[in-house]
Every structure is written in C-alpha cells, then in structure tokens.
Write a protein that holds these residues in place. Structure first.
Motif, PDB file in Angstrom:
ATOM      1  N   ARG A   1       0.372  -1.067  -0.006  1.00  0.00           N
ATOM      2  CA  ARG A   1       0.050  -0.155   0.148  1.00  0.00           C
ATOM      3  C   ARG A   1       1.154   1.594  -0.219  1.00  0.00           C
ATOM      4  O   ARG A   1       0.679   1.953  -0.989  1.00  0.00           O
ATOM      5  CB  ARG A   1      -0.595   0.105   1.178  1.00  0.00           C
ATOM      6  CG  ARG A   1      -2.193  -0.877   1.096  1.00  0.00           C
ATOM      7  CD  ARG A   1      -2.885  -1.119   2.793  1.00  0.00           C
ATOM      8  NE  ARG A   1      -3.660  -2.005   2.168  1.00  0.00           N
ATOM      9  CZ  ARG A   1      -4.494  -2.464   3.391  1.00  0.00           C
ATOM     10  NH1 ARG A   1      -4.392  -2.287   4.819  1.00  0.00           N
ATOM     11  NH2 ARG A   1      -5.910  -3.750   3.094  1.00  0.00           N
ATOM     12  N   GLY A   2       1.927   1.300   0.366  1.00  0.00           N
ATOM     13  CA  GLY A   2       3.204   2.300   0.797  1.00  0.00           C
ATOM     14  C   GLY A   2       2.984   2.496  -0.571  1.00  0.00           C
ATOM     15  O   GLY A   2       3.958   4.038  -1.352  1.00  0.00           O
TER      16      GLY A   2
ATOM     17  N   ARG B   1       1.703   2.108  -3.428  1.00  0.00           N
ATOM     18  CA  ARG B   1       0.794   2.330  -4.565  1.00  0.00           C
ATOM     19  C   ARG B   1       0.275   3.817  -4.170  1.00  0.00           C
ATOM     20  O   ARG B   1       0.597   4.414  -4.570  1.00  0.00           O
ATOM     21  CB  ARG B   1      -0.397   1.145  -4.247  1.00  0.00           C
ATOM     22  CG  ARG B   1      -1.527   2.198  -5.136  1.00  0.00           C
ATOM     23  CD  ARG B   1      -2.401   1.040  -4.246  1.00  0.00           C
ATOM     24  NE  ARG B   1      -2.641   0.288  -4.648  1.00  0.00           N
ATOM     25  CZ  ARG B   1      -2.649  -1.185  -3.994  1.00  0.00           C
ATOM     26  NH1 ARG B   1      -3.279  -0.328  -2.629  1.00  0.00           N
ATOM     27  NH2 ARG B   1      -2.786  -2.135  -3.525  1.00  0.00           N
ATOM     28  N   THR B   2       0.664   4.751  -3.114  1.00  0.00           N
ATOM     29  CA  THR B   2       0.938   5.534  -2.313  1.00  0.00           C
ATOM     30  C   THR B   2       1.343   6.415  -2.453  1.00  0.00           C
ATOM     31  O   THR B   2       0.809   7.627  -3.584  1.00  0.00           O
ATOM     32  CB  THR B   2       0.392   5.641  -0.787  1.00  0.00           C
ATOM     33  OG1 THR B   2      -0.672   4.793  -0.325  1.00  0.00           O
ATOM     34  CG2 THR B   2      -0.166   7.240  -0.581  1.00  0.00           C
ATOM     35  N   ALA B   3       2.582   5.791  -3.047  1.00  0.00           N
ATOM     36  CA  ALA B   3       3.420   7.125  -3.343  1.00  0.00           C
ATOM     37  C   ALA B   3       3.712   6.903  -5.191  1.00  0.00           C
ATOM     38  O   ALA B   3       3.937   7.929  -5.558  1.00  0.00           O
ATOM     39  CB  ALA B   3       5.094   6.217  -3.206  1.00  0.00           C
ATOM     40  N   ARG B   4       3.188   5.832  -5.347  1.00  0.00           N
ATOM     41  CA  ARG B   4       2.892   5.925  -7.314  1.00  0.00           C
ATOM     42  C   ARG B   4       1.572   7.096  -7.403  1.00  0.00           C
ATOM     43  O   ARG B   4       2.048   8.036  -8.517  1.00  0.00           O
ATOM     44  CB  ARG B   4       2.889   5.029  -7.164  1.00  0.00           C
ATOM     45  CG  ARG B   4       4.011   4.003  -7.524  1.00  0.00           C
ATOM     46  CD  ARG B   4       3.773   2.100  -8.013  1.00  0.00           C
ATOM     47  NE  ARG B   4       4.793   1.732  -8.380  1.00  0.00           N
ATOM     48  CZ  ARG B   4       5.065   0.455  -8.823  1.00  0.00           C
ATOM     49  NH1 ARG B   4       3.667  -0.341  -8.799  1.00  0.00           N
ATOM     50  NH2 ARG B   4       6.858  -0.154  -9.665  1.00  0.00           N
ATOM     51  N   GLN B   5       0.831   6.959  -6.551  1.00  0.00           N
ATOM     52  CA  GLN B   5      -0.237   7.763  -7.038  1.00  0.00           C
ATOM     53  C   GLN B   5      -0.425   8.864  -6.886  1.00  0.00           C
ATOM     54  O   GLN B   5      -0.205  10.305  -7.910  1.00  0.00           O
ATOM     55  CB  GLN B   5      -1.327   7.111  -6.128  1.00  0.00           C
ATOM     56  CG  GLN B   5      -1.819   5.516  -6.161  1.00  0.00           C
ATOM     57  CD  GLN B   5      -2.968   5.415  -5.323  1.00  0.00           C
ATOM     58  OE1 GLN B   5      -3.433   6.163  -4.249  1.00  0.00           O
ATOM     59  NE2 GLN B   5      -3.690   4.903  -6.159  1.00  0.00           N
ATOM     60  N   GLN B   6       1.098   9.695  -5.128  1.00  0.00           N
ATOM     61  CA  GLN B   6       0.961  11.098  -5.467  1.00  0.00           C
ATOM     62  C   GLN B   6       1.924  11.414  -6.544  1.00  0.00           C
ATOM     63  O   GLN B   6       2.299  12.376  -7.346  1.00  0.00           O
ATOM     64  CB  GLN B   6       1.934  11.072  -4.196  1.00  0.00           C
ATOM     65  CG  GLN B   6       0.684  11.341  -3.089  1.00  0.00           C
ATOM     66  CD  GLN B   6       2.076  10.754  -1.247  1.00  0.00           C
ATOM     67  OE1 GLN B   6       2.793  10.117  -1.590  1.00  0.00           O
ATOM     68  NE2 GLN B   6       1.187  10.848   0.380  1.00  0.00           N
TER      69      GLN B   6
ATOM     70  N   SER C   1       9.673  12.379  -4.839  1.00  0.00           N
ATOM     71  CA  SER C   1       8.587  11.276  -5.364  1.00  0.00           C
ATOM     72  C   SER C   1       8.789  10.435  -5.783  1.00  0.00           C
ATOM     73  O   SER C   1       9.100   9.077  -5.398  1.00  0.00           O
ATOM     74  CB  SER C   1       7.463  12.287  -5.587  1.00  0.00           C
ATOM     75  OG  SER C   1       6.631  13.823  -5.634  1.00  0.00           O
TER      76      SER C   1
ATOM     77  N   GLY D   1      10.284   2.723  -1.612  1.00  0.00           N
ATOM     78  CA  GLY D   1       9.311   1.407  -0.762  1.00  0.00           C
ATOM     79  C   GLY D   1       8.723   0.368  -1.943  1.00  0.00           C
ATOM     80  O   GLY D   1       8.415  -0.544  -1.090  1.00  0.00           O
TER      81      GLY D   1
ATOM     82  N   ARG E   1       9.114  -3.040  -0.323  1.00  0.00           N
ATOM     83  CA  ARG E   1       8.275  -4.269  -0.044  1.00  0.00           C
ATOM     84  C   ARG E   1       8.709  -5.746  -1.016  1.00  0.00           C
ATOM     85  O   ARG E   1       8.177  -6.722  -0.378  1.00  0.00           O
ATOM     86  CB  ARG E   1       7.611  -3.701  -1.318  1.00  0.00           C
ATOM     87  CG  ARG E   1       6.231  -4.300  -2.434  1.00  0.00           C
ATOM     88  CD  ARG E   1       6.114  -4.788  -3.639  1.00  0.00           C
ATOM     89  NE  ARG E   1       7.209  -4.470  -4.445  1.00  0.00           N
ATOM     90  CZ  ARG E   1       6.703  -3.604  -5.806  1.00  0.00           C
ATOM     91  NH1 ARG E   1       5.926  -3.542  -5.599  1.00  0.00           N
ATOM     92  NH2 ARG E   1       7.679  -3.402  -6.540  1.00  0.00           N
TER      93      ARG E   1
END
Length: 430
Positions: free
Chosen positions: A142-143, A145-150, A193, A200, A204
C-alpha cells in the motif's frame, strides 16, 4: 450440590481490565467485580479469587481488540474457558446512550450467559507471527501504491503525461528520469517523489524475501503449496489466504467461508418484496482482495501455463483435480456471464465467490485428506444426480496446446465434485 456456571465479562484496556460477573440462572444485570491491572500476575490473582469464591465452572469473555490475545492465552494456560468475542457481532440496543467500562463488562457477561456472543478464532503464536509478517507486507504494498499515486498526481497537475502506454515499466521509469522543472521547489518535489517510490519498492521486495523464507517453516506450508496450484494464486497470495483460513474446520461449509470473506450478496426482504444487493464486504479484506484479483485471470481459456507447472506438480492428485476443475468451470462461467451482458465487476465478483469455494475444498483436503474428501464427494452425490465422468483431471506436464484443447471438451464444463451445492444462481447480483 453443584454450583452454577459463572460468566465473567472483561473490558480489556492497555493498563486495566474491568470485570463483571453473573451466574447461570440469574436475571438482570451482572455484578461489578472490580478493576485489575492488565498483567499475567493480576489475571492469576483474579482466577484464584474466583475459585475461592465458588467451585462452579467459570467462563471468561472479552472483545477482540488492539490488546491482542495475551489475556486469552494466559487464562487458557490456567485451565480456564475464555472466549474472544467478535465486536461486530455483539447485540446492541439502539436506545442505549450510556457507555462506560463497567457497563461494557456487565453487558458481555449477560450476553455470554445467554449464549448470544460470537467467538473469533484465536491463532497460536506461530500463526499470529506469520499473519503479522503478511500484514506488514500488505502495508508495504500500500505504501508503494500511495507513493506512485502521489507522483502521478503531481505530474498530471503540471501536464506531464506519459504518452507510451503502461506506467511503471522500464521505459516509463526512463521517462521519469528525463523530466525536469524550471522551478527548484518543483524539481525537489519530483526527485523526492521518485525516491519515495524507489524506497517503497525496495522495502516491499525485501519483505517479500523475508516472507518467502519463512513460509517453508510455517505449519500451514502444505496448504500454501496446495493453494498455489489454483490459477491466479502464487506463493504470496496463497500465504495470505492460508493466514485468513487458519483452521478450516471452523467453516462448516463453503458458503460459510464465502460469507466470512464478505463475498455473498446482501439481502433486504420484507413481506413479498425481496431485494438482493451488493456483496456484504464483511470479514478479511485482504483475503477478499486476493480472490478478486485472482478472478481476473479466469477471463482466459483454461490452461496450465509454464510458470504454474512446478506448483501443480507439487500438489497431491486430489488437489490437482480440484484446481483443474476450478479452471474449466470458472473460465467457462466467466465467458458465459459476459455473453449474457453482465457487468464485468459483477462477473469478477461472482467468479471470486466460487473460487472461494474451491479454496475451502482444498483447505479441507489438506487438513484431513481421507475424511474431508469422502464427505465432500458424498454431499455432491446427494445433491446432484449428474456425476463426474472423471475426464476433467488436471494433466501433468502436457503441452500447452494439448491442455487448451482438453479444456474445450464437453465433459470439462461440468460442475466440480463437492462444489455443485455451493454454486449460486447465475442471475444473482454479486
């Protein structure tokens, strides 16, 4: 004269445990018994006091929560009966507006006396350790995924759109490295970013390595191996499902396991009106997500891919048969539902629900091969007069083209043994 059973409700907190007691045959509220420190020594003192107060059996209960299962394990070692209660299944009066620790403990004791509480399954220490590792791996995913979305959102705000298809490939990462901004502040945001995504992904992958190293030492390693024979499930996904299943005997049937995962349709029926809604989404979110993701792979024709040959060959014959029947049935069912005009997400959810039934069947065979296999076959024969011809056994190391032709035979599309009775109507809403 035998003394009545006493029911002890406990409201457990980080530092304290509030206790209330009631006995079988009592009417009304429970009696407050005091507040004790949340330590093993204090629990031993509590048990000693209760034994001195009467010789009747005692039954403890408390809500599952952030304090874990330490209280349960301490009381179990002392020879006491302790139930860890599912908080979402506790009956509550809508008109009650007063809540405190003593009321909570007393309410648990009274409900336990009436047999109105639902227990959760308590894993042993080794199983809980593996489940913690699986959960931290999920947090790492999830971390990422969040970093990629940001990062993607930042680039989109500044009209930096990758033109060449799928993101996060090697070509996409090269494109990211070529990006630059005239403003130093924005360039810092870009570099930080990208670095957050890289760190991340490293975290993972590192946890993935730890998990793969620990799985062979796990008591549920045979279940992980057998679940890996199913299409759409690799070792990591199988470990997540095994952690959710735990002891298969706690699910009396495949529909119970489907309901536990929240994959069954909700219902609101009143009088002659019956409304079937979306799935309940109760239970283990991670396990449900794994099945939804695996269900997407059944949109392709049934076949055993090269990367699955080792996993299929490592499974017992009964497991290979179930895995192959899952492919032939679910692939055909996916195409049939899509041809009827069903929405894709409805089809995927329906496939995931039936896939949960195959997972449960494999878990039963793994935990108790002779008894479970016999019971499942008997139940199937009682429900459906049509018996399997035995032609749908999984091929072993056959060429892929031959496997695909084998899946297209008419005999391959029949419902799998032991799972016809759990199949929902195709017209139901997923």
């Amino acid at each position: 004269m035998e003394q009545p059973t006493r029911f002890i409700g406990m409201d457990v907190h980080k530092d304290t445990i509030v206790v209330a007691v009631t006995a079988a045959g009592d009417v009304g509220k429970a009696t407050p018994y005091g507040t004790f420190p949340n330590t093993a020594a204090a629990l031993e003192k509590l048990v000693k006091r209760l034994r001195q107060a009467g010789s009747g059996p005692t039954k403890f209960c408390y809500e599952a929560g952030p304090c874990g299962y330490g209280v349960h394990r301490t009381l179990t070692k002392l020879g006491e009966d302790c139930m860890v209660v599912a908080p979402s299944m506790i009956p509550r009066k809508s008109g009650e507006r007063q809540k405190n620790d003593e009321r909570d403990a007393g309410s648990l004791a009274v409900l336990h006396r009436g047999g109105l509480l639902t227990a959760v399954w308590v894993p042993d220490a080794a199983h809980e350790a593996m489940r913690d590792l699986i959960r931290i791996r999920l947090a790492a995913v999830r971390g990422v995924r969040t970093a990629r979305q940001q990062l993607s959102a930042f680039l989109l705000r500044h009209e930096r759109i990758y033109p060449n298809g799928k993101a996060w490939t090697r070509a996409h990462r090269g494109w990211l490295a070529d990006q630059s901004f005239a403003k130093p502040a924005q360039q810092i945001v870009l570099e930080e970013s990208i670095e957050a995504v890289r760190l991340g992904e490293q975290r993972r992958d590192r946890i993935d390595g730890y998990l793969r190293a620990q799985i062979p030492t796990w008591s549920l390693f045979p279940l992980v191996q057998n679940l890996s024979a199913l299409r759409g499930l690799d070792t990591i996904a199988s470990a997540g499902l095994a952690a959710a299943i735990g002891d298969p005997s706690r699910f009396a049937s495949a529909p119970d396991f489907m309901a536990y995962l929240g994959l069954v349709p909700s219902e609101h029926t009143s009088g002659p009106k019956r409304r079937i809604g979306a799935i309940t989404k109760a239970g283990d979110i991670h396990a449900r997500t794994l099945l939804i993701e695996a269900a997407h792979s059944y949109r392709f024709p049934a076949r055993i891919a090269r990367h699955k040959l080792a996993a299929v060959d490592a499974a017992p014959e009964a497991v290979r048969e179930i895995a192959w029947k899952a492919q032939t049935r679910l692939c055909q069912r996916y195409r049939h539902m899509m041809a009827r005009g069903k929405l894709r997400h409805v089809v995927v959810t329906a496939i995931a629900r039936e896939l949960a039934g195959f997972v449960w069947s494999i878990a039963c065979i793994t935990s108790d091969p002779p008894a479970k296999t016999s019971a499942i076959t008997t139940a199937s024969d009682e429900v459906s007069p049509t018996k399997s011809t035995g032609q749908s056994q999984a091929p072993r190391r056959q060429p892929l083209k031959t496997t695909t032709r084998h899946a297209a035979r008419p005999g391959q599309t029949r419902a799998p043994i032991g799972l016809r009775y759990v199949t929902h109507a195709e017209g139901s809403t997923a």
